[in-house]
Design a protein around this motif. Sequence first.
Motif, mmCIF file in Angstrom:
data_model
loop_
_atom_site.group_PDB
_atom_site.id
_atom_site.type_symbol
_atom_site.label_atom_id
_atom_site.label_comp_id
_atom_site.label_asym_id
_atom_site.label_seq_id
_atom_site.Cartn_x
_atom_site.Cartn_y
_atom_site.Cartn_z
ATOM 1 N N GLU B 10 0.829 -1.215 0.000
ATOM 2 C CA GLU B 10 0.000 0.000 0.000
ATOM 3 C C GLU B 10 0.857 1.256 0.000
ATOM 4 O O GLU B 10 0.591 2.209 -0.736
ATOM 5 N N GLY B 12 3.949 1.460 -1.006
ATOM 6 C CA GLY B 12 4.684 1.535 -2.276
ATOM 7 C C GLY B 12 3.795 2.046 -3.402
ATOM 8 O O GLY B 12 4.215 2.886 -4.214
ATOM 9 N N LEU B 13 2.565 1.546 -3.436
ATOM 10 C CA LEU B 13 1.649 2.012 -4.483
ATOM 11 C C LEU B 13 1.328 3.496 -4.303
ATOM 12 O O LEU B 13 1.296 4.256 -5.271
ATOM 13 N N SER B 16 4.224 5.490 -5.480
ATOM 14 C CA SER B 16 4.368 5.470 -6.943
ATOM 15 C C SER B 16 3.316 6.354 -7.605
ATOM 16 O O SER B 16 3.620 7.133 -8.519
#
Lengths: 191, 198
Positions: B10, B12-13, B16
């Motif tokens: 979560e 990391g997303l 990004s």
Amino acid sequence: MPSYRPGNADDFDRLYRDSYARILRTLLGVLGDPAAAEDCAQETFVRAYQAWSRWRPDAPAEAWLHRIGLRVAFSHRRRERLREVSNLVRRLGRPASAVDPVEASSGADLLAALHRLPPAQAAAIVLRHHHGYSNREIAAALGVPESTVSSRLTMAKDRLRRELGDAVVELSLQVADEPTRYPAAAGRSSQ
Amino acid sequence: MTNRLDDLIEQGLAASFARVDSRPPLQPRYLASRSATRRWRVAPALAGLPAALGTKVAVALAAATIAGTGVAAKAALTGNPNPLTWGGQAQPPARACAGGPCPGTPTGGRAAAPALPTPAATASPGADRGGASVALPSVDGRGDAGVRAHGAGGGGTPAGPAAGRHQEADGQSPATDGHGSHGTSGHGASDGGERPER
């Protein structure tokens, strides 16, 4: 849940404004390339607009859009894979590069790892862990049974764990020291 | 471990996606298809109009040009722009060729000589000057006046006092006096019906 009338142009404009960012992020998680994700998102709304009069309000409009968008993204990835055959052949035998924990923490490597997953698994991961979809909503978006969604999520996480390797262990220790955040839930409540 | 992985995913997303501008473009691509669809709906009745009109106008212009040219040519030949009078100036071939075979008609070789221009015939007034005479049938049944197609040699020697004389067609006065033509040629040349002087 906002209400939309099938075939109504103004409602479709509203659906576009409400859903574009989420569709784009889902496609970015599947494709890993912002430009390709934007192109596929635009294509998604073109196709959705052509079928807008046939949309039935019994299904959430955003899940319907996701279904269209993921179909577009899967086709894009299939073509992309065909184009990359020569690159894959060139890279055969080259040692895999080590995962940089800093890069992994920034999400770039996570996106790359997602991109290496089967597209349906990558989509399930993004829908669950970024958009906060339930298994039922993911099943509606992917057009598969809920049991399939569960198995895909399990397989995707196993593979991500292997792909990210030590970075997961290292970062999971860091995450354990921080308060838990749920960006997906925050994102949904803002819609 | 699984929960930690979930948190990692979560975060990391989120990291990004935060770097990507996810605002919807102001000019989405589907708007182009919308306008195209509207044009397609409006267009069917009007799309073929310019082409159809263009074709019809072109055909009408071509027909008018052909008809106008024909009328002008006929009026110039007959001297009368009234189409109703054109047919009345034809001369029956029987009278035109009275006294001998018409030039140009099959005669078994016997009467070929008169049709050929001879110096003597050319020199004499009212003689045939070698042109083949083709009499057009009268369309109104009035008889003998008509337009006569002169041969190539029709314009030679002046045709004497009868040159240019216009004789009224009365149905009883065949053009056998050797004085000139009947009709509107105005050449005064004697042709066809008259036998050349021998």
